[in-house]
Design an enzyme around this catalytic site. Structure first.
Site, mmCIF file in Angstrom:
data_model
loop_
_atom_site.group_PDB
_atom_site.id
_atom_site.type_symbol
_atom_site.label_atom_id
_atom_site.label_comp_id
_atom_site.label_asym_id
_atom_site.label_seq_id
_atom_site.Cartn_x
_atom_site.Cartn_y
_atom_site.Cartn_z
ATOM 1 N N SER A 1 -19.507 71.337 -33.182
ATOM 2 C CA SER A 1 -20.185 70.338 -34.000
ATOM 3 C C SER A 1 -21.662 70.213 -33.653
ATOM 4 O O SER A 1 -22.433 71.150 -33.794
ATOM 5 C CB SER A 1 -19.473 68.990 -33.883
ATOM 6 O OG SER A 1 -20.011 68.047 -34.797
ATOM 7 N N HIS A 2 -22.066 69.052 -33.159
ATOM 8 C CA HIS A 2 -23.474 68.747 -32.899
ATOM 9 C C HIS A 2 -23.915 69.178 -31.508
ATOM 10 O O HIS A 2 -25.063 68.958 -31.132
ATOM 11 C CB HIS A 2 -23.699 67.242 -33.049
ATOM 12 C CG HIS A 2 -22.804 66.429 -32.166
ATOM 13 N ND1 HIS A 2 -21.445 66.357 -32.348
ATOM 14 C CD2 HIS A 2 -23.071 65.663 -31.084
ATOM 15 C CE1 HIS A 2 -20.914 65.585 -31.421
ATOM 16 N NE2 HIS A 2 -21.869 65.158 -30.638
ATOM 17 N N ASP B 1 -22.033 72.064 -37.634
ATOM 18 C CA ASP B 1 -20.989 72.545 -38.523
ATOM 19 C C ASP B 1 -21.018 71.886 -39.893
ATOM 20 O O ASP B 1 -20.114 72.085 -40.700
ATOM 21 C CB ASP B 1 -19.618 72.383 -37.889
ATOM 22 C CG ASP B 1 -19.232 70.929 -37.662
ATOM 23 O OD1 ASP B 1 -20.138 70.099 -37.461
ATOM 24 O OD2 ASP B 1 -18.029 70.616 -37.673
ATOM 25 N N LYS C 1 -15.477 64.627 -42.560
ATOM 26 C CA LYS C 1 -16.785 64.092 -42.910
ATOM 27 C C LYS C 1 -17.623 65.218 -43.488
ATOM 28 O O LYS C 1 -17.365 66.387 -43.224
ATOM 29 C CB LYS C 1 -17.445 63.448 -41.700
ATOM 30 C CG LYS C 1 -17.427 64.236 -40.397
ATOM 31 C CD LYS C 1 -17.963 63.381 -39.269
ATOM 32 C CE LYS C 1 -17.890 64.089 -37.917
ATOM 33 N NZ LYS C 1 -16.542 64.038 -37.331
#
Length: 541
Positions: free
Chosen positions: A108-109, A277, A374
């Site tokens: 992800s981040h 992502d 999300k």
């Protein structure tokens, strides 16, 4: 069949298993965890989607998973071209193609590169992250594993996976698909692209920072090619294995270049960024930042302006650390409001049951029932649709929202890289004090309620306990404390601060000034300095 043994630490957090690349790339590590997933889901004869955000080790991991999928009897893999698929695009493909699940390769981040992080997450047939029960089953399989199955190398090099089409390997079909096309078509069905195009043609300007992450190709196709934004409106749009040595987390700290640009005299009308992502977003107007909690609430209040939500929404769900701003919108709309633990998997049942339409997390994640993840670009496009219809600036729309519902001043303070022992001791001590806290005064604030948040799913009755601590104070203030499950080194203490101001209050105060009393109260009650040795947070967002 290759012999293996349980490996310590193969327990996924709130969004899959994340470790340093150096850990994931150890011989047998990825293989052992992947086999644990296969053992838990009985994959023979089934179809799965596979793709990732392009970070370092993405290509090697894809080849390994393809080899293992064939050896475990998987019938078909739907693979993003060059191994690329954003997280919401994976969710959409699972749902559109009626696949049995999907494997998402991302942290992800978190930063990428050889010294960065890597992750593997399994999503189920509804397109959402594995629920708690399946996660527990995967962990149980990882704790008892003795061998893994793996076939030969399906391709000489990953470059072969750049060719769209159908391939066969050891009896398993591999379909390589355009990673952007299906997702872009879905977005076009939800939003009024004609209205947005007209707004842009009329002189509206925007800047989207893809942070050298997966959304670059998606944003370029949708914003520049389909909607007509000027070429170059998408910056840092080429995905790189190390995200250009950046930290692909869309907030004012790590997306500072965009944040500063939006506060410059020549700023465009609208700015946005997305993460590694593609499931998180940051929204910035000319001279004004939109906090994620406010963004969720504002999108809920205005969703009916987009064609895909013209009939209204059924409910709004937010994670526990997210501000109560969306609750006030739900009440005004006469729909349900839900507070869940952190982790998108807790929204899945609500979305599937039609109890919630929009969901959001304070960590810049927002989405709807169009997928079960999300979705960063979705949030950007809904904002653009609202702007095109209302014909007001971001600042005007945000201030109008506060004047209608009041304002929840909000901030997150992260204490990163803590010794796990100290961080755990802080939480254990605070939990032990909870029964005695109501009525106590700290930093001038009186505690009215103190709880260790637990959640009972209203659909299936499952219970999640120990999800974080909520301290509620007189005067509309809250502090939430929890240890993060997304890091790969040490422990991160997240402290979420909230102060409600009604419509008759000053709605333009400095955020940190407004939150200083609740920050000091939370620090005093939790003994943050005493336990961590930190005078202040490492990251404030």
């Amino acid at each position: 069949m290759v012999k293996t043994a349980p490996i310590e630490g193969q327990q996924p957090g709130t969004s899959g298993l994340r470790k340093k690349v150096a850990v994931f790339s150890k011989p047998g590590y990825l293989e052992t965890y992947t086999q644990a997933i296969f053992n838990a889901i009985d994959p023979a004869g089934k179809t799965y989607v596979l793709g990732g955000d392009g970070r370092f080790f993405n290509d090697a991991a894809i080849v390994t998973i393809l080899r293992m999928a064939a050896a475990n009897g998987v019938a078909k893999i739907i693979l993003g071209q060059d191994g690329i698929l954003s997280t919401p695009a994976v969710s959409h493909l699972i749902r559109k193609r009626s696949a049995d699940g999907g494997f998402i390769l991302s942290a992800s981040h978190n930063p990428g590169g050889p010294d960065g992080d890597f992750g593997l997450k399994y999503n189920t047939e509804n397109g959402g992250p594995a629920p708690e029960a399946l996660t527990d089953k995967i962990v149980a399989c990882a704790e008892t594993i003795g061998d893994y199955k793996i076939g030969g190398d399906p391709f000489e090099a990953l470059e072969t996976l750049g060719d769209l089409g159908l391939y066969t390997f050891d009896g398993m079909e591999i379909e390589i698909v355009d990673p952007v096309e299906d997702y872009a078509t879905l977005m076009e069905s939800l939003f009024d692209f004609d209205a947005i195009r007209s707004m842009i043609a009329g002189g509206f300007t925007l800047r989207f920072d893809a942070m050298h992450a997966v959304t670059g190709p998606y944003a370029t196709e949708i914003l520049e090619r389909r909607l007509g934004a000027a070429q170059g409106s998408v910056v840092n749009g080429v995905p790189l294995v190390d995200f250009g040595e950046g930290h692909p987390d869309p907030n004012p700290v790590w997306a500072k270049e965009l944040f500063d640009h939006m506060h410059a005299p020549d700023a465009p009308d609208f700015g946005a960024a997305s993460d590694g992502d593609g499931d998180r977003n940051m929204i910035v107007g000319k001279g004004i930042y939109v906090a994620p909690s406010d963004s969720l609430a504002l999108l809920a209040a205005n969703a009916h302006l987009a064609p895909g939500y013209a009939k209204g929404i059924s409910g709004v769900a937010r994670s526990m650390p997210t501000s109560a701003a969306s609750d006030r919108v739900a009440k005004a709309l006469g729909v349900e409001a839900f507070q869940t633990p952190t982790g998108w998997k807790f929204f899945g049942n609500l979305l599937d049951a039609g109890r919630a339409t929009l969901c959001g997390e304070e960590s810049a994640g927002t989405g709807s029932d169009h997928v079960r993840e999300k979705d960063g670009l979705w949030a950007v496009l809904l904002w653009l649709n609202i702007l095109a219809v209302r014909k007001d600036s971001v600042a005007d729309i945000l201030r109008d929202h506060w004047q209608t519902y009041g304002r929840d001043y909000y901030s997150r303070h992260d204490y990163e890289g803590l010794e796990s022992t100290s961080a755990n001791a802080l939480m254990v001590e605070l939990k032990g004090k909870l029964p005695t806290l109501p009525g106590q005064i700290a930093a001038g604030l009186t505690v009215t309620k103190a709880e260790d948040f637990a959640y009972t799913d209203p659909i299936d009755g499952s219970v999640a306990i120990g999800q974080g601590i909520i301290l509620t104070f007189e005067g509309g203030a809250r502090a939430m404390l929890r240890l993060s499950g997304t890091g790969t080194e040490g422990a991160t203490l997240r402290v979420y601060l909230e102060q409600y101001a009604d419509t008759q209050s000053d709605l333009d105060r400095d955020v940190q000034d407004a939150l200083k009393p609740v920050r000091d109260a939370a620090s005093e009650l939790a003994g943050i300095q005493r336990h961590t040795g930190r005078m202040s947070a490492d990251v404030v967002s």
